[in-house]
Write an enzyme that holds these catalytic residues in place. Structure first.
Site, short mmCIF file in Angstrom:
data_model
loop_
_atom_site.label_atom_id
_atom_site.label_comp_id
_atom_site.label_asym_id
_atom_site.label_seq_id
_atom_site.Cartn_x
_atom_site.Cartn_y
_atom_site.Cartn_z
CE LYS A 1 -0.15 -2.40 -33.47
NZ LYS A 1 -1.07 -3.55 -33.41
CD GLU B 1 -7.25 1.41 -31.34
OE1 GLU B 1 -7.44 1.81 -32.49
OE2 GLU B 1 -6.58 0.40 -31.07
#
EC number: 4.2.1.11
Length: 433
Positions: A341, A206
């Site tokens: 999400k 990430e």
């Protein structure tokens, strides 16, 4: 009328980890095209919607998504072609009906979500609107306070740090653009500090650094040092947010949390709660996500009772963006925030329902990326449309992460004087005792 769906195309593309993922095009009668690609996670909740993978080990190590693509072409497309792209709820409900399973295992959440998001983008384009305007209407003007991942551990790296993400939140910024500048300055300052101490400055999935630090505490101390050195006050200008992803550390047989990357220490639920309580006293932490394991509801309740009045406690694996699990959490008084999400639940409609339920219960909601991302920036528009005021979309490096921040900078510019950045005021779920 040109707003009906004429054709749906789907293809296998590659995500930021080099794994296949699904991309869909929804084409309307007038030629308008909406395109969307879905992300995937490294640490996944046991209850989240099923990402359909081919399982043929000789092709893409079994991670191909051709089955999901065939489901779009052969099952979803014939049913949706001719439907109005302007009726998102009807489109999503039709796909849920076609799948018919609680976890979307028949068609695959990756197939359903790609079409759901592409439909919204096609509809927005047809109406001459931006995606955030189409999905959020007149309320879409709040820019999110970002959670910027700067140190990676756990399943996202190869070091001796147990906890998956150490993030910074620029809560003292006045605008989103300023928030990004502050975060970038801390990111580069941290890189210099790591370099000076002989640590590697390679980045994880990430975009955060993944140095081989000596302990979990050292990660927090390094971040505080970087915040100060960049000219900011820890806790006032910039706070720390954590995602320890403790479901990855939990052994359901022994009901213990194993700090397997560092000391190998085993902690009971009560000891884990104490651990976090001490950290919150010691460090300028404003938010902890998945501080307890998804199976450990009793532990979650103890954690919420202990520190839920001091900081934001975010359920990710616990709730998996699912209204039935969120409802249980609200009734039990567990956590005070939900991570959103889209690929955990699988459609935009269900995502909006989860955020609405959270807000009604006084829980905050944070729109999030996954560790396997693409250049798709839909979540940037989505966070503004939903008005959640918080986004978690990685570090200040890697284009797959930066793409979302850049899209939010553009949205802030478009909104001009109506754009709002709430900074530290986004934490309305922290109930002070």
């Amino acid at each position: 009328m040109g707003f009906h769906i004429y054709e749906i195309k789907a293809r296998q593309i590659i995500d930021s980890r080099g794994n296949p993922t699904v991309e869909a095009d929804v084409i309307l009668e007038d030629g308008t095209c909406g395109r969307s690609a879905v992300p995937s996670g490294a640490s996944t909740g046991i209850n989240e919607a099923v990402e359909l993978r081919d399982g043929d080990k000789s092709v893409y190590m079994g991670k191909g998504v051709l089955k999901a693509i065939e489901n779009i072409k052969n099952i979803i497309a014939p049913e949706l072609e001719g439907m109005s792209a302007l009726n998102q709820v009807a489109i999503d409900r039709k796909m849920l009906e076609l799948d018919g399973t609680p976890t979307k295992e028949k068609l695959g959440a990756n197939a359903i979500l790609a079409v759901s998001m592409a439909t919204a983008k096609a509809a927005a384009k047809y109406l001459g609107l931006k995606v955030y305007q189409y999905l959020g209407a007149y309320k879409a003007n709040i820019l999110p306070t970002p959670m910027c991942n700067i140190i990676n551990g756990g399943a996202h790296s190869d070091n001796s740090v147990d906890f998956q993400e150490f993030m910074i939140m620029p809560i003292g910024a006045k605008t989103f653009s300023e928030a990004i500048r502050m975060s970038v300055e801390v990111f580069h300052t941290l890189k210099g500090i790591l370099h000076g101490k002989g640590y590697a400055t390679s980045v994880g999935d990430e975009g955060g650094f993944a140095p081989n630090l000596k302990s979990n505490e050292e990660a927090c101390e390094m971040i505080i040092e970087a915040i100060k050195k960049a000219g900011y006050e820890p806790g006032k200008d910039i706070a720390i947010a954590l995602d320890p992803a403790t479901s990855e550390l939990y052994d359901p047989k022994t009901k213990k949390y194993v700090l397997k990357w560092s000391t190998k220490e085993e902690l009971t639920s009560e000891q884990m709660v104490e651990y976090w309580s001490k950290w919150v006293e010691k460090y300028p932490i404003i938010s902890i996500e998945d501080g307890m394991a998804e199976e450990d509801w009793d532990g979650w309740k103890k954690l919420t009772d202990k520190i839920g009045h001091k900081i934001q406690l975010v359920g990710d694996d616990l709730f998996v963006t699912n209204t039935s699990f969120l409802k249980k959490g609200i009734e039990m008084g567990v956590a005070n925030s939900i991570l959103i999400k889209v690929n955990q639940i699988g459609t935009l409609t269900e995502t909006f329902e989860a955020v609405e339920m959270a807000k009604k219960a006084g829980y905050t909601a944070i729109v999030s990326h996954r560790s396997g991302e693409t250049e798709d920036t839909t979540i940037a528009d989505l966070v503004v449309a939903l008005g959640t005021g918080q986004i978690k979309t990685g570090s200040l490096s890697r284009t797959d992460r930066i793409a979302k921040y850049n899209q939010l900078i553009r949205i802030e510019e478009e909104l001009e004087t109506t754009a709002e950045y709430h900074g530290k005021n986004v934490f309305y779920s922290i109930k002070q005792k």
